[in-house]
Design a protein around this motif. Structure first.
Motif, mmCIF file in Angstrom:
data_model
loop_
_atom_site.group_PDB
_atom_site.id
_atom_site.type_symbol
_atom_site.label_atom_id
_atom_site.label_comp_id
_atom_site.label_asym_id
_atom_site.label_seq_id
_atom_site.Cartn_x
_atom_site.Cartn_y
_atom_site.Cartn_z
ATOM 1 N N MET A 46 0.819 -1.218 0.000
ATOM 2 C CA MET A 46 0.000 0.000 0.000
ATOM 3 C C MET A 46 0.851 1.265 0.000
ATOM 4 N N GLY A 47 2.166 1.116 -0.108
ATOM 5 C CA GLY A 47 3.013 2.290 -0.146
ATOM 6 C C GLY A 47 3.007 3.062 1.161
ATOM 7 N N PHE A 48 2.955 4.378 1.043
ATOM 8 C CA PHE A 48 3.078 5.225 2.227
ATOM 9 C C PHE A 48 1.911 5.060 3.181
ATOM 10 N N ARG A 49 0.760 4.562 2.717
ATOM 11 C CA ARG A 49 -0.434 4.432 3.567
ATOM 12 C C ARG A 49 -0.173 3.554 4.781
ATOM 13 N N SER A 50 0.732 2.622 4.640
ATOM 14 C CA SER A 50 1.045 1.749 5.781
ATOM 15 C C SER A 50 1.751 2.517 6.895
ATOM 16 N N SER A 51 2.243 3.728 6.567
ATOM 17 C CA SER A 51 2.932 4.548 7.567
ATOM 18 C C SER A 51 2.036 5.610 8.193
ATOM 19 N N VAL A 52 0.825 5.751 7.686
ATOM 20 C CA VAL A 52 -0.101 6.744 8.236
ATOM 21 C C VAL A 52 -0.608 6.271 9.591
ATOM 22 N N LYS A 53 -0.612 7.150 10.569
ATOM 23 C CA LYS A 53 -1.050 6.782 11.916
ATOM 24 C C LYS A 53 -1.657 7.986 12.610
ATOM 25 N N LYS A 54 -2.310 7.745 13.718
ATOM 26 C CA LYS A 54 -2.833 8.822 14.552
ATOM 27 C C LYS A 54 -1.765 9.209 15.566
ATOM 28 N N ASN A 55 -1.610 10.487 15.791
ATOM 29 C CA ASN A 55 -0.645 10.955 16.775
ATOM 30 C C ASN A 55 -1.366 11.505 17.998
ATOM 31 N N ILE A 56 -1.013 10.991 19.153
ATOM 32 C CA ILE A 56 -1.545 11.498 20.414
ATOM 33 C C ILE A 56 -0.446 12.304 21.089
ATOM 34 N N PRO A 57 -0.694 13.552 21.436
ATOM 35 C CA PRO A 57 0.340 14.386 22.057
ATOM 36 C C PRO A 57 0.952 13.725 23.289
ATOM 37 N N LYS A 58 2.242 13.933 23.475
ATOM 38 C CA LYS A 58 2.937 13.398 24.647
ATOM 39 C C LYS A 58 2.434 14.114 25.906
ATOM 40 N N VAL A 59 2.380 13.377 27.015
ATOM 41 C CA VAL A 59 1.823 13.938 28.245
ATOM 42 C C VAL A 59 2.819 13.958 29.407
ATOM 43 N N ASP A 60 3.997 13.344 29.202
ATOM 44 C CA ASP A 60 4.979 13.241 30.282
ATOM 45 C C ASP A 60 6.084 14.278 30.072
ATOM 46 N N LEU A 61 6.507 14.906 31.140
ATOM 47 C CA LEU A 61 7.599 15.875 31.065
ATOM 48 C C LEU A 61 8.850 15.244 30.465
ATOM 49 N N GLN A 62 9.013 13.952 30.650
ATOM 50 C CA GLN A 62 10.169 13.227 30.136
ATOM 51 C C GLN A 62 10.235 13.219 28.614
ATOM 52 N N ASP A 63 9.120 13.492 27.956
ATOM 53 C CA ASP A 63 9.069 13.457 26.493
ATOM 54 C C ASP A 63 9.289 14.822 25.853
ATOM 55 N N TYR A 64 9.636 15.832 26.649
ATOM 56 C CA TYR A 64 9.727 17.185 26.109
ATOM 57 C C TYR A 64 11.087 17.821 26.348
ATOM 58 N N ASN A 65 11.356 18.825 25.506
ATOM 59 C CA ASN A 65 12.514 19.701 25.692
ATOM 60 C C ASN A 65 11.993 21.029 26.242
ATOM 61 N N VAL A 66 12.366 21.334 27.469
ATOM 62 C CA VAL A 66 11.934 22.583 28.109
ATOM 63 C C VAL A 66 13.134 23.524 28.184
ATOM 64 N N LEU A 67 12.936 24.774 27.790
ATOM 65 C CA LEU A 67 13.980 25.790 27.874
ATOM 66 C C LEU A 67 13.536 26.875 28.843
ATOM 67 N N VAL A 68 14.292 27.056 29.926
ATOM 68 C CA VAL A 68 14.030 28.117 30.895
ATOM 69 C C VAL A 68 15.142 29.144 30.775
ATOM 70 N N ALA A 69 14.769 30.359 30.389
ATOM 71 C CA ALA A 69 15.756 31.412 30.151
ATOM 72 C C ALA A 69 15.568 32.545 31.149
ATOM 73 N N GLY A 70 16.649 33.178 31.515
ATOM 74 C CA GLY A 70 16.555 34.294 32.446
ATOM 75 C C GLY A 70 17.898 34.955 32.652
ATOM 76 N N ASP A 71 17.877 36.128 33.240
ATOM 77 C CA ASP A 71 19.100 36.874 33.521
ATOM 78 C C ASP A 71 19.882 36.163 34.622
ATOM 79 N N TYR A 72 21.098 36.631 34.885
ATOM 80 C CA TYR A 72 21.881 36.078 35.987
ATOM 81 C C TYR A 72 21.092 36.181 37.295
ATOM 82 N N LYS A 73 21.137 35.129 38.103
ATOM 83 C CA LYS A 73 20.509 35.091 39.434
ATOM 84 C C LYS A 73 18.988 35.302 39.381
ATOM 85 N N SER A 74 18.369 34.896 38.278
ATOM 86 C CA SER A 74 16.916 35.093 38.159
ATOM 87 C C SER A 74 16.109 33.929 38.729
ATOM 88 N N GLY A 75 16.782 32.815 39.071
ATOM 89 C CA GLY A 75 16.086 31.681 39.679
ATOM 90 C C GLY A 75 15.975 30.466 38.782
#
Length: 378
Positions: free
Chosen positions: A1-30
């Motif tokens: 079936m070609g590419f159709r065999s690769s079509v799937k439903k995506n459910i958003p990730k729910v665990d913090l472990q699955d994400y890249n979080v960027l926390v930015a701030g000035d020096y000594k901002s916490g």
């Protein structure tokens, strides 16, 4: 079936472990404090689940259960010891789940210093910065090489199922619009190469910024300047500074946002508020899914660990730089016997800067290319 065999439903990730979080701030901002308190809330019974890789000394005043002193070890230790060990650990029995980097600015510096030494030796020069190499060495794009070096290690850890909590510095930058208007904004301090790696790959960006509230002597907030009896504006002697977490850009905060639709403009600084924003942002992405968040988390955790084992096995099958050099040596012996070793020179010059440069190379990708090329000569 070609590419159709690769079509799937995506459910958003729910665990913090699955994400890249960027926390930015000035020096000594916490930033480091937020890392510590968020991880303690998210992993209350598992202090080793979050490991901080400290490329600077900002962690010294905090009681942390799992921290690696990277500022005294350097990039070679990170790429040759930390990353392979974490990949193997993820397969054999994961201990760390979320990796903190404090700060990614210093991580970039560490990788840069490693590459500068490598290139100095390769080209027989004594340059002190990436920029000097960029201006004087024309055989390779040093900024791309830096990006690829960092990205390779980050990708290995991401493919091994680790989440990231990147900490970064900010600065106030002046920008001129196409119409010639100037404005100031809070942005990342790191160079463009660093932003291509960390800003582009962050799923959630939170900016810590101290908002100033000007008050009178009784603590009442002022919305206009105080005035003397002669109607001259004067500055107040009283003010309060409140650290806020910005999750969306404002007219001054440029570095904020994410891949979520349900984000507030800002929240008062606290680990509790940060996790609440994250959880609400995740739930806001689940419009049609009937599964509970906990059930989704379990399903995704199983799939993540299955993918991790597959990736770790692939990494195990790869040859180390030392093994690749040894095999190239064997191929050169073979080619000398048939008097075709000179055919390697042009390719090796391109890959390593000299015909014998492979001997000191630790670039496994280029070594693999060199070995493949040598084997192709019959």
């Amino acid at each position: 079936m070609g590419f159709r065999s690769s079509v799937k439903k995506n459910i958003p990730k729910v665990d913090l472990q699955d994400y890249n979080v960027l926390v930015a701030g000035d020096y000594k901002s916490g930033k480091t404090r937020l890392w510590k308190e968020v991880m303690e809330l998210f992993f209350p019974d598992d202090p080793d689940a979050a490991t901080l890789f400290a490329f600077e000394e900002g962690y010294n005043t905090w009681e942390l259960e799992s921290v690696v002193d990277m500022h005294n070890k350097g990039w070679e230790f990170f790429r040759s010891e930390v990353v392979p060990d974490l990949v193997q650990e993820a397969k054999d029995g994961r201990i760390t789940k979320v990796i903190g980097v404090d700060t990614v600015d210093k991580l970039i510096d560490s990788a840069s210093e490693w590459l500068i030494k490598k290139w100095n030796k390769k080209y027989g020069v004594q340059y002190e910065s990436i920029q000097e190499h960029n201006e004087n060495i024309n055989t390779e794009n040093v900024w791309i090489a830096l990006k690829d070096e960092i990205w390779t290690q980050i990708d290995k850890l991401k493919n091994a199922g680790y989440g990231f909590f990147w900490l970064a510095w900010t600065k106030v930058k002046e920008t001129t619009t196409i119409d010639g208007l100037k404005y100031n904004s809070v942005e990342l301090m790191m160079n463009t190469t660093g932003q291509k790696i960390f800003k582009s790959q962050a799923d959630l960006i939170c900016c810590l910024y101290g908002d100033v509230v000007v008050t009178d002597k009784d603590g009442n907030e002022l919305d206009e300047n105080l005035k003397t009896k002669k109607n001259k504006e004067v500055a107040s002697n009283f003010h309060e500074t409140e650290i806020n977490m910005y999750f969306r850009p404002s007219n001054f905060i440029e570095i904020a946002g994410g891949r979520f639709t349900n984000l507030p403009d800002k929240e008062t600084y606290s680990a509790e508020n940060f996790l609440r924003v994250f959880e609400e942002a995740v739930k806001g992405q689940l419009k049609k899914t009937k599964q509970s968040v906990e059930d989704i988390k379990k399903d995704q955790a199983k799939k993540r660990e299955d993918n991790t084992k597959e990736f770790a096995e692939q990494e195990e099958s790869k040859l180390s730089s030392g093994e690749l050099v040894e095999q190239i040596d064997n191929e050169i012996i073979r080619l000398k016997k048939i008097k075709k070793q000179k055919e390697l020179v042009k390719e090796f010059n391109k890959l390593f800067g000299s015909a014998m440069g492979y001997k000191e190379s630790v670039d496994e990708n280029n070594l693999a290319k060199a070995l493949e090329f040598a084997k192709s000569i019959k």
